[in-house]
Design an enzyme around this catalytic site. Structure first.
Site, PDB file in Angstrom:
ATOM      1  N   PRO A 215       8.539  22.561  -7.949  1.00  0.00           N
ATOM      2  CA  PRO A 215       7.836  23.657  -8.629  1.00  0.00           C
ATOM      3  C   PRO A 215       7.374  24.327  -7.227  1.00  0.00           C
ATOM      4  O   PRO A 215       7.075  25.761  -7.519  1.00  0.00           O
ATOM      5  CB  PRO A 215       6.892  22.996  -9.187  1.00  0.00           C
ATOM      6  CG  PRO A 215       6.743  21.337  -8.590  1.00  0.00           C
ATOM      7  CD  PRO A 215       8.319  21.181  -8.253  1.00  0.00           C
TER       8      PRO A 215
ATOM      9  N   TRP B 186       7.382  12.631  -7.135  1.00  0.00           N
ATOM     10  CA  TRP B 186       7.611  12.351  -5.775  1.00  0.00           C
ATOM     11  C   TRP B 186       7.558  13.655  -5.213  1.00  0.00           C
ATOM     12  O   TRP B 186       7.973  14.474  -5.410  1.00  0.00           O
ATOM     13  CB  TRP B 186       8.738  11.602  -5.489  1.00  0.00           C
ATOM     14  CG  TRP B 186       8.675   9.997  -5.943  1.00  0.00           C
ATOM     15  CD1 TRP B 186       8.061   9.125  -5.966  1.00  0.00           C
ATOM     16  CD2 TRP B 186       9.836   9.680  -7.018  1.00  0.00           C
ATOM     17  NE1 TRP B 186       8.197   7.922  -6.527  1.00  0.00           N
ATOM     18  CE2 TRP B 186       9.491   8.127  -7.135  1.00  0.00           C
ATOM     19  CE3 TRP B 186      10.879   9.787  -7.504  1.00  0.00           C
ATOM     20  CZ2 TRP B 186      10.195   7.353  -7.901  1.00  0.00           C
ATOM     21  CZ3 TRP B 186      11.749   8.801  -8.305  1.00  0.00           C
ATOM     22  CH2 TRP B 186      11.344   7.766  -8.506  1.00  0.00           C
TER      23      TRP B 186
ATOM     24  N   ILE C 254      11.112  15.721  -5.196  1.00  0.00           N
ATOM     25  CA  ILE C 254      11.388  16.119  -6.530  1.00  0.00           C
ATOM     26  C   ILE C 254      10.476  16.802  -7.231  1.00  0.00           C
ATOM     27  O   ILE C 254      10.298  18.084  -7.354  1.00  0.00           O
ATOM     28  CB  ILE C 254      11.983  14.897  -7.349  1.00  0.00           C
ATOM     29  CG1 ILE C 254      13.041  14.134  -6.478  1.00  0.00           C
ATOM     30  CG2 ILE C 254      12.509  15.235  -8.859  1.00  0.00           C
ATOM     31  CD1 ILE C 254      13.499  12.870  -7.329  1.00  0.00           C
ATOM     32  N   CYS C 255       9.449  16.271  -7.707  1.00  0.00           N
ATOM     33  CA  CYS C 255       8.403  16.812  -8.401  1.00  0.00           C
ATOM     34  C   CYS C 255       7.420  17.670  -7.871  1.00  0.00           C
ATOM     35  O   CYS C 255       6.703  18.440  -8.602  1.00  0.00           O
ATOM     36  CB  CYS C 255       7.518  15.313  -9.328  1.00  0.00           C
ATOM     37  SG  CYS C 255       8.559  14.500 -10.164  1.00  0.00           S
ATOM     38  N   VAL C 256       7.462  17.577  -6.517  1.00  0.00           N
ATOM     39  CA  VAL C 256       6.474  18.731  -5.769  1.00  0.00           C
ATOM     40  C   VAL C 256       7.174  19.936  -5.071  1.00  0.00           C
ATOM     41  O   VAL C 256       7.046  20.908  -5.489  1.00  0.00           O
ATOM     42  CB  VAL C 256       5.693  17.884  -4.517  1.00  0.00           C
ATOM     43  CG1 VAL C 256       5.009  19.005  -3.887  1.00  0.00           C
ATOM     44  CG2 VAL C 256       5.013  16.927  -5.221  1.00  0.00           C
TER      45      VAL C 256
END
Length: 217
Positions: free
Chosen positions: A123, A115, A118-120
């Protein structure tokens, strides 16, 4: 905060590396910021555009045995490529992913994933702090709500990230239609994934191949 402008700040395929993060069924099941089919379409178009321009692409998932494999529409674009499966939520803390990115020698880091919040975001913000030029493809990403997606975008912009859509990125990579070595490949992607633009192009081809009617004398 200093923002770069000018021609040198635009993205170039020879300097870009793409990381696609966690385009998996588990994340898609609670995607509410976009229509799910549009995210699948856009992520696939982004992958195909990267391939057309010769941009190295890293595919990564998180605990695939539970969250599911990356959408086959994406892996079919790179059939011989290993998907890096992680346990770390933050992709940029996974040494294998970072080493794969660094091995390309590129510094324009392009990210999309599920998502966004979070995951974008994690990083992207970490990579920015390490000196990378980070661009997030917002329409090939998505969050659990419109608010989650938009707040994540605001957070990443504040950290110095660039925001683009997949079609804008493809146009920036192409830059000149005289670059025929990539124009044909990009046109194929547009026909398959750019909706009205693809339909209009096919219509144009129909008209160009339709004889002009003659008036009976």
């Amino acid at each position: 905060m200093t923002f770069r402008n000018g021609l040198a700040s635009l993205l170039r395929p020879e300097d870009s590396v793409l990381v696609l993060i966690d385009h998996q069924p588990y994340q898609l099941a609670n995607l509410n910021s976009h229509e799910p089919q549009m995210v699948v379409n856009n992520a696939t178009a982004l992958a195909k555009a990267a391939k057309a321009f010769g941009v190295p692409t890293i595919l990564t998932s998180v605990i695939a045995e539970r969250g599911g494999l990356i959408f086959s529409q994406i892996t079919d674009v790179f059939p011989d490529q290993e998907v890096i499966d992680r346990t770390l939520i933050n992709t940029w803390e996974d040494r294998k992913v970072v080493e794969a990115v660094k091995a390309t020698g590129r510094k324009q880091l392009v990210i999309a994933g599920l998502w966004t919040e979070i995951c974008v975001a994690m990083p992207a913000i970490q990579a920015l702090g390490e000196g990378w030029d980070v661009t997030v493809i917002t329409d090939a990403s998505g969050g659990v709500s419109v608010e989650a997606h938009e707040v994540a975008i605001q957070r990443m912009i504040a950290a110095g990230a660039n925001m683009m859509t997949w079609l804008a990125l493809a146009g920036e990579w192409q830059r000149d239609w005289a670059r025929t070595e990539t124009a044909n490949g990009l046109t194929e992607v547009l026909m398959q994934h750019a909706a009205g633009s693809g339909v209009a192009y096919l219509w144009e081809q129909q008209l160009l191949n339709t004889p002009v009617p003659t008036t009976a004398g």
